[in-house]
Structures are given as structure tokens and as C-alpha cells.
Motif scaffolding. Sequence first.
Motif, PDB file in Angstrom:
ATOM      1  N   GLY A 134      30.313  25.832 114.986  1.00  0.00           N
ATOM      2  CA  GLY A 134      30.480  27.102 114.310  1.00  0.00           C
ATOM      3  C   GLY A 134      29.877  27.217 112.929  1.00  0.00           C
ATOM      4  O   GLY A 134      30.013  28.252 112.290  1.00  0.00           O
ATOM      5  N   THR A 135      29.194  26.191 112.424  1.00  0.00           N
ATOM      6  CA  THR A 135      28.719  26.282 111.050  1.00  0.00           C
ATOM      7  C   THR A 135      27.225  25.993 110.932  1.00  0.00           C
ATOM      8  O   THR A 135      26.460  26.822 110.519  1.00  0.00           O
ATOM      9  N   GLY A 136      26.778  24.805 111.270  1.00  0.00           N
ATOM     10  CA  GLY A 136      25.359  24.507 111.209  1.00  0.00           C
ATOM     11  C   GLY A 136      24.963  23.398 110.280  1.00  0.00           C
ATOM     12  O   GLY A 136      23.858  23.397 109.729  1.00  0.00           O
ATOM     13  N   ASP A 137      25.848  22.420 110.074  1.00  0.00           N
ATOM     14  CA  ASP A 137      25.539  21.246 109.269  1.00  0.00           C
ATOM     15  C   ASP A 137      24.928  20.178 110.164  1.00  0.00           C
ATOM     16  O   ASP A 137      25.518  19.794 111.174  1.00  0.00           O
ATOM     17  N   ASN A 138      23.751  19.687 109.809  1.00  0.00           N
ATOM     18  CA  ASN A 138      23.064  18.691 110.629  1.00  0.00           C
ATOM     19  C   ASN A 138      23.873  17.401 110.702  1.00  0.00           C
ATOM     20  O   ASN A 138      24.175  16.795 109.668  1.00  0.00           O
ATOM     21  N   PRO A 139      24.229  16.926 111.898  1.00  0.00           N
ATOM     22  CA  PRO A 139      25.055  15.717 112.034  1.00  0.00           C
ATOM     23  C   PRO A 139      24.264  14.423 111.917  1.00  0.00           C
ATOM     24  O   PRO A 139      24.846  13.341 111.959  1.00  0.00           O
ATOM     25  N   ASN A 140      22.953  14.520 111.786  1.00  0.00           N
ATOM     26  CA  ASN A 140      22.119  13.322 111.701  1.00  0.00           C
ATOM     27  C   ASN A 140      21.885  12.935 110.250  1.00  0.00           C
ATOM     28  O   ASN A 140      21.497  13.767 109.426  1.00  0.00           O
ATOM     29  N   PHE A 141      22.110  11.668 109.932  1.00  0.00           N
ATOM     30  CA  PHE A 141      21.945  11.229 108.552  1.00  0.00           C
ATOM     31  C   PHE A 141      20.476  11.117 108.181  1.00  0.00           C
ATOM     32  O   PHE A 141      19.665  10.578 108.942  1.00  0.00           O
ATOM     33  N   SER A 142      20.135  11.637 107.026  1.00  0.00           N
ATOM     34  CA  SER A 142      18.816  11.421 106.443  1.00  0.00           C
ATOM     35  C   SER A 142      19.033  11.128 104.970  1.00  0.00           C
ATOM     36  O   SER A 142      19.846  11.768 104.302  1.00  0.00           O
ATOM     37  N   GLU A 143      18.321  10.162 104.460  1.00  0.00           N
ATOM     38  CA  GLU A 143      18.506   9.735 103.082  1.00  0.00           C
ATOM     39  C   GLU A 143      17.986  10.787 102.111  1.00  0.00           C
ATOM     40  O   GLU A 143      16.952  11.423 102.349  1.00  0.00           O
ATOM     41  N   ASP A 144      18.706  10.962 101.004  1.00  0.00           N
ATOM     42  CA  ASP A 144      18.233  11.841  99.941  1.00  0.00           C
ATOM     43  C   ASP A 144      17.294  11.024  99.055  1.00  0.00           C
ATOM     44  O   ASP A 144      17.726  10.229  98.221  1.00  0.00           O
ATOM     45  N   ILE A 145      16.009  11.189  99.263  1.00  0.00           N
ATOM     46  CA  ILE A 145      15.015  10.403  98.535  1.00  0.00           C
ATOM     47  C   ILE A 145      14.703  11.092  97.213  1.00  0.00           C
ATOM     48  O   ILE A 145      14.230  12.228  97.180  1.00  0.00           O
ATOM     49  N   LYS A 146      14.966  10.388  96.106  1.00  0.00           N
ATOM     50  CA  LYS A 146      14.807  10.969  94.781  1.00  0.00           C
ATOM     51  C   LYS A 146      13.462  10.601  94.161  1.00  0.00           C
ATOM     52  O   LYS A 146      13.027   9.450  94.230  1.00  0.00           O
ATOM     53  N   THR A 147      12.822  11.583  93.558  1.00  0.00           N
ATOM     54  CA  THR A 147      11.599  11.364  92.810  1.00  0.00           C
ATOM     55  C   THR A 147      11.965  10.846  91.415  1.00  0.00           C
ATOM     56  O   THR A 147      13.150  10.807  91.039  1.00  0.00           O
ATOM     57  N   GLU A 148      10.981  10.471  90.629  1.00  0.00           N
ATOM     58  CA  GLU A 148      11.240  10.040  89.254  1.00  0.00           C
ATOM     59  C   GLU A 148      11.888  11.184  88.466  1.00  0.00           C
ATOM     60  O   GLU A 148      12.772  10.944  87.632  1.00  0.00           O
ATOM     61  N   LYS A 149      11.441  12.408  88.726  1.00  0.00           N
ATOM     62  CA  LYS A 149      12.040  13.563  88.059  1.00  0.00           C
ATOM     63  C   LYS A 149      13.507  13.710  88.449  1.00  0.00           C
ATOM     64  O   LYS A 149      14.364  13.983  87.605  1.00  0.00           O
ATOM     65  N   TRP A 189      38.816  17.372  98.535  1.00  0.00           N
ATOM     66  CA  TRP A 189      38.287  16.029  98.244  1.00  0.00           C
ATOM     67  C   TRP A 189      38.278  15.160  99.497  1.00  0.00           C
ATOM     68  O   TRP A 189      37.278  14.505  99.816  1.00  0.00           O
ATOM     69  N   LYS A 190      39.382  15.175 100.233  1.00  0.00           N
ATOM     70  CA  LYS A 190      39.474  14.358 101.443  1.00  0.00           C
ATOM     71  C   LYS A 190      38.495  14.840 102.516  1.00  0.00           C
ATOM     72  O   LYS A 190      37.928  14.033 103.257  1.00  0.00           O
ATOM     73  N   ALA A 191      38.292  16.159 102.590  1.00  0.00           N
ATOM     74  CA  ALA A 191      37.328  16.703 103.551  1.00  0.00           C
ATOM     75  C   ALA A 191      35.905  16.278 103.188  1.00  0.00           C
ATOM     76  O   ALA A 191      35.082  16.017 104.066  1.00  0.00           O
ATOM     77  N   ASN A 192      35.622  16.189 101.891  1.00  0.00           N
ATOM     78  CA  ASN A 192      34.306  15.738 101.441  1.00  0.00           C
ATOM     79  C   ASN A 192      34.134  14.240 101.710  1.00  0.00           C
ATOM     80  O   ASN A 192      33.063  13.794 102.142  1.00  0.00           O
ATOM     81  N   GLN A 193      35.188  13.477 101.496  1.00  0.00           N
ATOM     82  CA  GLN A 193      35.132  12.041 101.767  1.00  0.00           C
ATOM     83  C   GLN A 193      35.082  11.744 103.260  1.00  0.00           C
ATOM     84  O   GLN A 193      34.492  10.735 103.679  1.00  0.00           O
ATOM     85  N   ALA A 194      35.669  12.629 104.068  1.00  0.00           N
ATOM     86  CA  ALA A 194      35.678  12.421 105.516  1.00  0.00           C
ATOM     87  C   ALA A 194      34.300  12.647 106.121  1.00  0.00           C
ATOM     88  O   ALA A 194      33.987  12.110 107.194  1.00  0.00           O
ATOM     89  N   HIS A 195      33.469  13.459 105.448  1.00  0.00           N
ATOM     90  CA  HIS A 195      32.115  13.692 105.937  1.00  0.00           C
ATOM     91  C   HIS A 195      31.279  12.434 105.738  1.00  0.00           C
ATOM     92  O   HIS A 195      31.432  11.721 104.749  1.00  0.00           O
ATOM     93  N   PHE A 196      30.390  12.149 106.680  1.00  0.00           N
ATOM     94  CA  PHE A 196      29.634  10.893 106.621  1.00  0.00           C
ATOM     95  C   PHE A 196      28.752  10.781 105.379  1.00  0.00           C
ATOM     96  O   PHE A 196      28.410   9.678 104.954  1.00  0.00           O
ATOM     97  N   ARG A 197      28.417  11.907 104.736  1.00  0.00           N
ATOM     98  CA  ARG A 197      27.573  11.845 103.539  1.00  0.00           C
ATOM     99  C   ARG A 197      28.366  11.502 102.280  1.00  0.00           C
ATOM    100  O   ARG A 197      27.841  10.886 101.358  1.00  0.00           O
ATOM    101  N   GLU A 198      29.623  11.976 102.191  1.00  0.00           N
ATOM    102  CA  GLU A 198      30.444  11.786 101.004  1.00  0.00           C
ATOM    103  C   GLU A 198      29.701  12.297  99.754  1.00  0.00           C
ATOM    104  O   GLU A 198      29.737  11.685  98.691  1.00  0.00           O
ATOM    105  N   ALA A 199      29.028  13.431  99.896  1.00  0.00           N
ATOM    106  CA  ALA A 199      28.109  13.891  98.852  1.00  0.00           C
ATOM    107  C   ALA A 199      28.361  15.325  98.436  1.00  0.00           C
ATOM    108  O   ALA A 199      28.928  16.136  99.185  1.00  0.00           O
ATOM    109  N   ILE A 200      27.967  15.625  97.196  1.00  0.00           N
ATOM    110  CA  ILE A 200      27.944  16.991  96.695  1.00  0.00           C
ATOM    111  C   ILE A 200      26.598  17.214  96.000  1.00  0.00           C
ATOM    112  O   ILE A 200      25.852  16.268  95.723  1.00  0.00           O
ATOM    113  N   ILE A 201      26.304  18.467  95.705  1.00  0.00           N
ATOM    114  CA  ILE A 201      25.123  18.839  94.932  1.00  0.00           C
ATOM    115  C   ILE A 201      25.641  19.659  93.753  1.00  0.00           C
ATOM    116  O   ILE A 201      26.332  20.661  93.953  1.00  0.00           O
ATOM    117  N   TYR A 202      25.322  19.210  92.534  1.00  0.00           N
ATOM    118  CA  TYR A 202      25.877  19.878  91.357  1.00  0.00           C
ATOM    119  C   TYR A 202      24.820  20.075  90.273  1.00  0.00           C
ATOM    120  O   TYR A 202      23.774  19.453  90.305  1.00  0.00           O
TER     121      TYR A 202
END
Length: 223
Positions: free
Chosen positions: A4-19, A210-223
Motif C-alpha cells: 500500500g505504500t511503495g518503499d523499495n524492499p531491496n537494500f541499496s547502499e547510500d553512497i556518499k560523495t566527498e560533498k 522511533w521503534k518503527a524506524n529501527q524496525a525498518h532494515f535501513r534504520e535511516a532518516i534523511i535530515y
Amino acid sequence: MAQGTGDNPNFSEDIKTEKDLKWMEEKEKMVSEYIEEKYTKNKGIRVLGVGGTRNTIRVPEFEQETYYYCGPATVKQVLDHINGNSNSQDDYASELKTHDDNGTDFSMVDNVLNDNQNDNNYVYKTFNSDEKDKWLSKIEWGVDNNYPTILDLKITSKYMPKYRESVEGHILNTSGYDWEDHEIRLTDPFDQGNRGITLGNTWHPADGVWKANQAHFREAIIY
């Protein structure tokens, strides 16, 4: 794909640039200094019932137009709030590479946000189970400075009672906090069951979010 939402269940690494790494370092310092100064009277510790512990921002709600558009809808909500206008959900779906067979890759969201506004350098960050206070600080800093934080949640009614059915993965943004009642307000593009209960700016238990965010396999936020 998340029901019902559309969050990709496949893990992909967040690759960070120098910036990105530079932004992350600057952001961490900025948030830490802000929270420490705000709570100086309490030795930098978040205390319930203290003045300045509740705040909200006016984030517009845009109900996701398809069952897999939580990512594009959330990006639209955040950009409309920051810029005062926004493109269509289809436009952001194209930028996010959102498809009906896999939804939105959460690690793409910060890139698209940064490509479409210049006010806030959004960064992707994961949190360990003992970093709840740092996680709360990011949300608090964002609301106080008018920048919604974006979350990726695995939702159950145990964590967030307004949801009747579990959702494996859901992307949405913050729009307020209330440490006196220990709640977080989310701007949710998903109306589960067409009840009008989860959609829009709604309050949820802070510990449950918080627990819902930790329960997700990414355990991540964007801020």
C-alpha cells in the motif's frame, strides 16, 4: 514491495560523495551545537515539560496518487513546504526512478531533494539502537529550522496505533514534535483503509515512531 505504500524492499547502499561527507560533518556539528545551546539550562539534556519542547511546521499534505507513490508524494510535500511550490508526483517519481514493481529506493530521496531546493543540504544517516536521543535531536532541529525530516518506517499497530494493518516499509516526513506528550507529528501521504485517520498531519507516539524506524532494515532518516 511494501503493502500500500511503495518503499523499495531491496537494500541499496547510500553512497556518499566527498560533498556529501562534508555536508554530513557540518550537519552533525550544527545540530549538536543547536541542541546543546537550546537546552543549556538542563545541561544539554532533553527534559519533558520544559518550555520550548513543542513545535510544528505547516507542511502541506499530498495523498499519494498510486499505491506505490509514498516516495514521490513525500518529496512533493517537503519541496512544496520549502519552495512554496512543487512539481507533480509523476515528475518526482521519474527523478526517484520509482516503478510499480519496486517502489522508491529511500537512498535516492536526499539526492532528489537537494537537486530541487537550495535551503537545506539533506543527508542520509543511519542510527544504532542506543542513539535514540541523537535521532530525536535531528527531528527537533529540522522542525525548529523549518526543514521536515524524512523517515523510512516499518509500521505496526503496536508502534503506531492509528495503523490497523502492518506496513513493511513507508516513506513520509515529520512536521512537529511535542516532548511534553512525547509525540511526533508526521505528514503522511497514505490513507490506510480510506479512513482519513493516517492521512496528513497526524500525531503518533514518539517512541513508536522511533521503534518503527529501527524496525525498518535501513534504520535511516534523511535530515
